[in-house]
Design an enzyme around this catalytic site. Structure first.
Site, PDB file in Angstrom:
ATOM      1  N   ARG A  32      -8.701  -0.474   4.453  1.00 35.55           N
ATOM      2  CA  ARG A  32      -7.814   0.542   3.889  1.00 35.55           C
ATOM      3  C   ARG A  32      -6.457  -0.058   3.564  1.00 35.55           C
ATOM      4  NH1 ARG A  32      -6.515   4.398   7.964  1.00 35.55           N
ATOM      5  NH2 ARG A  32      -4.914   4.674   6.414  1.00 35.55           N
ATOM      6  N   ARG A  61      -5.074  10.439   4.208  1.00 34.81           N
ATOM      7  CA  ARG A  61      -4.053  11.475   4.392  1.00 34.81           C
ATOM      8  C   ARG A  61      -3.003  11.483   3.295  1.00 34.81           C
ATOM      9  NH1 ARG A  61      -2.609  13.722   8.784  1.00 34.81           N
ATOM     10  NH2 ARG A  61      -0.512  13.600   7.951  1.00 34.81           N
ATOM     11  N   CYS A  70      -5.187  12.884  13.038  1.00 34.12           N
ATOM     12  CA  CYS A  70      -5.769  11.564  12.833  1.00 34.12           C
ATOM     13  C   CYS A  70      -5.664  10.803  14.140  1.00 34.12           C
ATOM     14  CB  CYS A  70      -5.081  10.822  11.699  1.00 34.12           C
ATOM     15  SG  CYS A  70      -3.455  10.236  12.109  1.00 34.12           S
ATOM     16  N   ASP A  97       4.498   0.742  12.187  1.00 31.07           N
ATOM     17  CA  ASP A  97       3.328   0.054  11.641  1.00 31.07           C
ATOM     18  C   ASP A  97       3.241  -1.417  12.068  1.00 31.07           C
ATOM     19  OD1 ASP A  97       2.435   2.341  10.447  1.00 31.07           O
ATOM     20  OD2 ASP A  97       2.990   1.787   8.403  1.00 31.07           O
ATOM     21  N   LYS A 131       0.845  -1.209   0.000  1.00 33.33           N
ATOM     22  CA  LYS A 131       0.000   0.000   0.000  1.00 33.33           C
ATOM     23  C   LYS A 131       0.876   1.253   0.000  1.00 33.33           C
ATOM     24  CE  LYS A 131      -1.755   1.702   4.014  1.00 33.33           C
ATOM     25  NZ  LYS A 131      -1.458   3.151   4.154  1.00 33.33           N
ATOM     26  N   ASN A 132       1.880   1.279   0.877  1.00 38.86           N
ATOM     27  CA  ASN A 132       2.658   2.508   1.043  1.00 38.86           C
ATOM     28  C   ASN A 132       3.627   2.775  -0.106  1.00 38.86           C
ATOM     29  OD1 ASN A 132       1.286   3.012   3.356  1.00 38.86           O
ATOM     30  ND2 ASN A 132       2.987   2.627   4.756  1.00 38.86           N
ATOM     31  N   ARG A 176       0.331  14.579  13.209  1.00 37.30           N
ATOM     32  CA  ARG A 176       0.820  14.353  11.844  1.00 37.30           C
ATOM     33  C   ARG A 176       0.822  15.595  10.951  1.00 37.30           C
ATOM     34  NH1 ARG A 176      -1.216   8.460   9.902  1.00 37.30           N
ATOM     35  NH2 ARG A 176       0.609   8.570   8.576  1.00 37.30           N
TER      36      ARG A 176
HETATM   37  C1  UD1 Z   1       4.170   6.955   6.542  1.00 39.48           C
HETATM   38  C2  UD1 Z   1       3.342   5.727   6.304  1.00 39.48           C
HETATM   39  C3  UD1 Z   1       2.737   5.223   7.601  1.00 39.48           C
HETATM   40  C4  UD1 Z   1       3.830   5.035   8.645  1.00 39.48           C
HETATM   41  C5  UD1 Z   1       4.690   6.283   8.781  1.00 39.48           C
HETATM   42  C6  UD1 Z   1       5.899   6.076   9.680  1.00 39.48           C
HETATM   43  C7  UD1 Z   1       2.551   6.056   4.032  1.00 39.48           C
HETATM   44  C8  UD1 Z   1       1.417   6.351   3.126  1.00 39.48           C
HETATM   45  N1  UD1 Z   1       2.295   6.043   5.346  1.00 39.48           N
HETATM   46  O1  UD1 Z   1       3.272   7.956   7.026  1.00 39.48           O
HETATM   47  O2  UD1 Z   1       2.094   3.975   7.335  1.00 39.48           O
HETATM   48  O3  UD1 Z   1       3.228   4.767   9.903  1.00 39.48           O
HETATM   49  O4  UD1 Z   1       5.188   6.681   7.494  1.00 39.48           O
HETATM   50  O5  UD1 Z   1       6.659   5.015   9.234  1.00 39.48           O
HETATM   51  O6  UD1 Z   1       3.661   5.790   3.593  1.00 39.48           O
HETATM   52  N2  UD1 Z   1       6.295  14.838  10.747  1.00 39.48           N
HETATM   53  C9  UD1 Z   1       6.489  16.176  10.987  1.00 39.48           C
HETATM   54  N3  UD1 Z   1       6.397  17.071   9.936  1.00 39.48           N
HETATM   55  C10 UD1 Z   1       6.119  16.666   8.662  1.00 39.48           C
HETATM   56  C11 UD1 Z   1       5.931  15.281   8.414  1.00 39.48           C
HETATM   57  C12 UD1 Z   1       6.030  14.399   9.469  1.00 39.48           C
HETATM   58  O7  UD1 Z   1       6.717  16.570  12.105  1.00 39.48           O
HETATM   59  O8  UD1 Z   1       6.041  17.511   7.767  1.00 39.48           O
HETATM   60  C13 UD1 Z   1       6.394  13.850  11.862  1.00 39.48           C
HETATM   61  C14 UD1 Z   1       5.082  13.101  12.111  1.00 39.48           C
HETATM   62  O9  UD1 Z   1       4.226  13.825  12.966  1.00 39.48           O
HETATM   63  C15 UD1 Z   1       5.582  11.822  12.755  1.00 39.48           C
HETATM   64  C16 UD1 Z   1       6.926  11.588  12.051  1.00 39.48           C
HETATM   65  O10 UD1 Z   1       7.277  12.827  11.458  1.00 39.48           O
HETATM   66  O11 UD1 Z   1       5.809  11.998  14.126  1.00 39.48           O
HETATM   67  C17 UD1 Z   1       6.903  10.529  10.990  1.00 39.48           C
HETATM   68  O12 UD1 Z   1       5.814  10.729  10.132  1.00 39.48           O
HETATM   69  P1  UD1 Z   1       5.878  10.415   8.572  1.00 39.48           P
HETATM   70  O13 UD1 Z   1       7.052   9.550   8.262  1.00 39.48           O
HETATM   71  O14 UD1 Z   1       5.723  11.667   7.811  1.00 39.48           O
HETATM   72  O15 UD1 Z   1       4.561   9.565   8.376  1.00 39.48           O
HETATM   73  P2  UD1 Z   1       3.731   9.488   7.038  1.00 39.48           P
HETATM   74  O16 UD1 Z   1       4.649   9.733   5.887  1.00 39.48           O
HETATM   75  O17 UD1 Z   1       2.496  10.301   7.175  1.00 39.48           O
END
Ligand code: UD1
Length: 420
Positions: free
Chosen positions: A400, A93, A117, A308, A22-23, A122
């Site tokens: 999902r 998201r 969420c 995850d 999925k990711n 996030r």
């Molecule tokens: C992706 C995965 C999700 C997984 C996560 C962490 C997808 C579609 N989803 O989510 O399944 O649980 O990685 O491995 O690939 N953060 C910030 N600022 C930003 C972006 C992120 O502070 O601009 C923080 C987030 O709040 C969190 C951390 O960074 O604490 C990691 O999040 P992130 O790696 O961005 O998660 P996703 O990419 O949303």
């Protein structure tokens, strides 16, 4: 609303195929917006998150044809709208992944802010800061991100992520492929899904080095063309089934897997007492009817133990022999499943970002509620280890991210069925 009814107590035993990730599918489908000619993406899993992204592309005017076994052909040259509306982004998201490609290729995008969420706040601040550093003009108003390049190409830059972010790295990687000059992304995420995306972009004509390390160098090109790409195996789906087999004392063989992307998870399962053997694309796990031993884990970005898989290991530790600690360092509020498992008799204490698990010999079936995707999977595992019936409500979360979940668990001998 659909629920899953599971009667526990049987060790899993059997063989299943792992679906496409999925990711990986989500950024790869979004990346086809960058290409001037059609792309064909194979091994795409049939999941709600994937159909949500396809719906979003369709609403923008992109032509999407879904062929046999989810081979998806995408032609973005018909695009006429550059908006990702709130009603779609709030469902999924990862819709934020269209932002980088839209800005890079068309110089404009209006994308709803994803908001909070169930597992934490996030934010997407790093996605926006990175695009701004590449010359995009970004304004957030009325809950929407408005981005424009004023008709110019983005410009390569050096950007250091102050937090490791998976979709943030993907958005900037995609944007950089069409920027003028070289972009250097530092403290980049190293997940296998980033490597998969980079391979797809390279097949489109992008010039990328270092994907899979924390420094990615992208030399921008003026245009990309369509490509044919097969999505990598889903390592989290793989880990979920392995964990379920281990927690029930069972045996499982997984085909079309990528064991090389699961080192941290496989190590923990061996520590829990499993015998594991792998080839390039298969994994066999055998618990020989034994109860798992408690294993402590600490989540962190790849290649460390994935957030995850945290909930699924809570389920395993709930019935394991001994006491363990689970430390969540990636998301702030990712222990909702713990409260549900306590209702099934699990002995957990939450202390800030840590759960202390004291294993009990058996859980007991109870009505429970799924709160997010991986929490749902962990409740299925807990239910398989419980005496009697467990009814899991709000199962839409599981659709999902897990393809054909009942069929796959049935093939492993579980008693599971969907009820209305
Ligand atoms: C992706 C995965 C999700 C997984 C996560 C962490 C997808 C579609 N989803 O989510 O399944 O649980 O990685 O491995 O690939 N953060 C910030 N600022 C930003 C972006 C992120 O502070 O601009 C923080 C987030 O709040 C969190 C951390 O960074 O604490 C990691 O999040 P992130 O790696 O961005 O998660 P996703 O990419 O949303």
């Amino acid at each position: 609303m659909d629920k899953l009814l599971i009667t526990g107590g049987r060790p899993l035993d059997g063989e299943i195929r792992v679906s496409g990730a999925k990711n990986s599918s989500l950024p790869i489908l979004a990346s086809t917006l960058l290409a001037e000619t059609p792309s064909v993406i194979g091994n795409v899993p049939h999941l709600h998150d994937v159909t949500s992204l396809i719906e979003l592309l369709g609403r923008m005017g992109v032509e999407v044809v879904i062929g046999d076994r989810m081979r998806v052909e995408i032609n973005s040259s018909t695009i006429k709208d550059f908006t990702a509306p709130y009603e779609l982004v709030k469902k999924m998201r990862a819709s934020i992944l269209v932002l980088g490609p839209l800005v890079a290729r068309f110089g404009q995008a209006i994308v709803s802010l994803p908001g909070g969420c169930a597992i934490g706040s996030r934010p997407v601040d790093l996605h926006l800061r990175g695009l701004t550093a590449m010359g995009a003009d970004i304004e957030v108003k009325n809950g929407y991100i408005h981005a424009t390049t004023h008709g110019k190409r983005l410009k390569g830059c050096r950007f250091v992520f102050d937090v490791v972010t998976v979709t943030g790295t993907e958005n900037l990687l995609m944007a950089a492929t069409l920027a003028e000059g070289t972009t250097i992304l530092e403290n980049a995420a190293r997940e296998p899904e980033i490597v998969d995306l980079a391979e797809c972009l390279i097949a489109m004509g992008a010039q990328i080095e270092g994907a899979g390390t924390d420094k990615i160098v992208v030399r921008g090109v003026p245009a990309l063309h369509g490509c044919v790409h097969e999505v990598i195996a889903d390592r989290i789906e793989t880990g979920t089934y392995l964990c379920a087999a281990a927690a029930t004392g069972g045996r499982i063989r997984l085909r079309d897997a990528r064991p090389d992307t699961l080192d941290a998870v496989l190590d923990k399962l061996v520590e829990a007492g499993a015998s594991i053997s792998t080839t390039a694309d298969t994994i066999e796990l055998d618990m020989k009817g034994n109860r798992p031993k408690a294993v402590s884990v600490r989540t962190a970005p790849y290649p460390a133990f994935p957030t995850d898989m945290q909930a699924q290991f809570c389920a395993l530790n709930a019935v394991a022999e001994g006491t363990s600690t689970i430390i969540e360092t990636v998301f702030e509020n990712r222990f909702m499943h713990v409260l549900e498992m306590q209702r099934m008799g699990a002995d957990f204490t939450i202390e800030g970002h840590t759960v202390v698990c004291r294993g009990v010999p058996k859980l007991s079936g109870a009505p429970v509620m799924a709160t997010d995707l991986r929490a749902s999977a962990s409740l299925v595992i807990a239910a398989l280890c419980a005496d009697g019936d467990t009814l899991i409500d709000r199962i839409y979360h599981i659709d999902r991210g897990y393809e054909c979940i009942e069929e796959k668990f049935l093939a492993l001998g579980a008693q599971i069925r969907r009820v209305g």
